[in-house]
Design an enzyme around this catalytic site. Sequence first.
Site, PDB file in Angstrom:
ATOM      1  N   LYS A 172      18.994  49.691  46.594  1.00 32.01           N
ATOM      2  CA  LYS A 172      19.746  50.459  47.599  1.00 32.01           C
ATOM      3  C   LYS A 172      21.192  50.762  47.184  1.00 32.01           C
ATOM      4  O   LYS A 172      21.784  51.723  47.668  1.00 32.01           O
ATOM      5  CB  LYS A 172      19.752  49.709  48.933  1.00 32.01           C
ATOM      6  CG  LYS A 172      18.385  49.616  49.579  1.00 32.01           C
ATOM      7  CD  LYS A 172      18.456  48.942  50.929  1.00 32.01           C
ATOM      8  CE  LYS A 172      17.076  48.720  51.496  1.00 32.01           C
ATOM      9  NZ  LYS A 172      17.098  48.208  52.865  1.00 32.01           N
ATOM     10  N   ASP A 200      19.016  52.103  57.799  1.00 32.06           N
ATOM     11  CA  ASP A 200      18.917  50.680  58.147  1.00 32.06           C
ATOM     12  C   ASP A 200      19.797  50.390  59.359  1.00 32.06           C
ATOM     13  O   ASP A 200      19.436  49.613  60.230  1.00 32.06           O
ATOM     14  CB  ASP A 200      19.389  49.800  56.980  1.00 32.06           C
ATOM     15  CG  ASP A 200      18.344  49.710  55.888  1.00 32.06           C
ATOM     16  OD1 ASP A 200      17.151  49.886  56.187  1.00 32.06           O
ATOM     17  OD2 ASP A 200      18.726  49.474  54.723  1.00 32.06           O
TER      18      ASP A 200
END
Length: 274
Positions: A69, A105
């Site tokens: 990420k 997220d």
Amino acid sequence: MKINSKTKVCCIIGNPVEHSLSPIIHNAGYKALGLNFVFVAFHVENVKGAIEGLRALNVLGIVVTVPHKLEVLKYVDEIDKAAQKIGAANTIVNHNGKLVASNTDWTGSLEALRKVSEVENKKVAVLGAGGASRAILYGLKRYGATVFVFNRTLDTAQKLMEEFSLDGAYGLEEKEKIQSCDIVINTTSVGMEPQINDSVIPQEFLNSHQVVYDIVYTPKVTQLLKFAKAVGAKVVYGDKMLLYGALPQFELFTGKKAPYDTMAMALENAERSK
Ligand code: ATR
């Protein structure tokens, strides 16, 4: 839907990725809407090569999972504001060859929480100071919460306090302070399979007025959530973060409203058959 030469491809990249439920959730959504899309998982070690390849193949949407990420940010053309601040992206959309990174997220985790509790002006204890924590801290501050971060390594917590303008940073030795918080969120990996009997805090610091949220979702009912249920606290399961994070990804990739019920059911069935 038959795969043919017009099928649009989306994927997840990660390492490991074999356990990922993203293909099941996204493909269920495509099927429900009759879209000529397919979602596949790629086990990726060479992130630069993977992004170059996906760009060359004109893959439409990329979901990014652990541990890539952060690194993907180096290879995209644009990073949205939230992903910049969080320092990580879990979503890349290919806009006619321009790769734009974003982060669902934080939206996913906050959506899941806000289904159960208001967030504004609530006192929230966030346990852990890694990548997942950064996304959640960002979201909590955006929604006006009073946020305290607790971490095994105090120094990391203090850095996050400055970076995200939090309201307190503590080591885990001070975890009794959690008792006065309205919401408790575990962002550490403690309690994840195979260490399913571990909890980052004991039951004695939880009470029936709290909402307890564990982002660990293997197992679904972690030891922390067992403690929370035992004292009568409300619980939020970690798989909801995955689901609520997948909905905007689906919409970014397809341009269509995500079929929530179908995608939620696909996730539930996949978990049950594991
Ligand atoms: P992610 O990116 O998935 O959030 P990470 O960056 O590796 O994962 O962060 C892991 C977090 O869990 C950290 O806050 C870590 O604490 P330290 O900063 O002290 O390392 C925390 N963590 C991991 N294992 C832990 C354990 N056994 N007890 C307490 N905290 C733990």
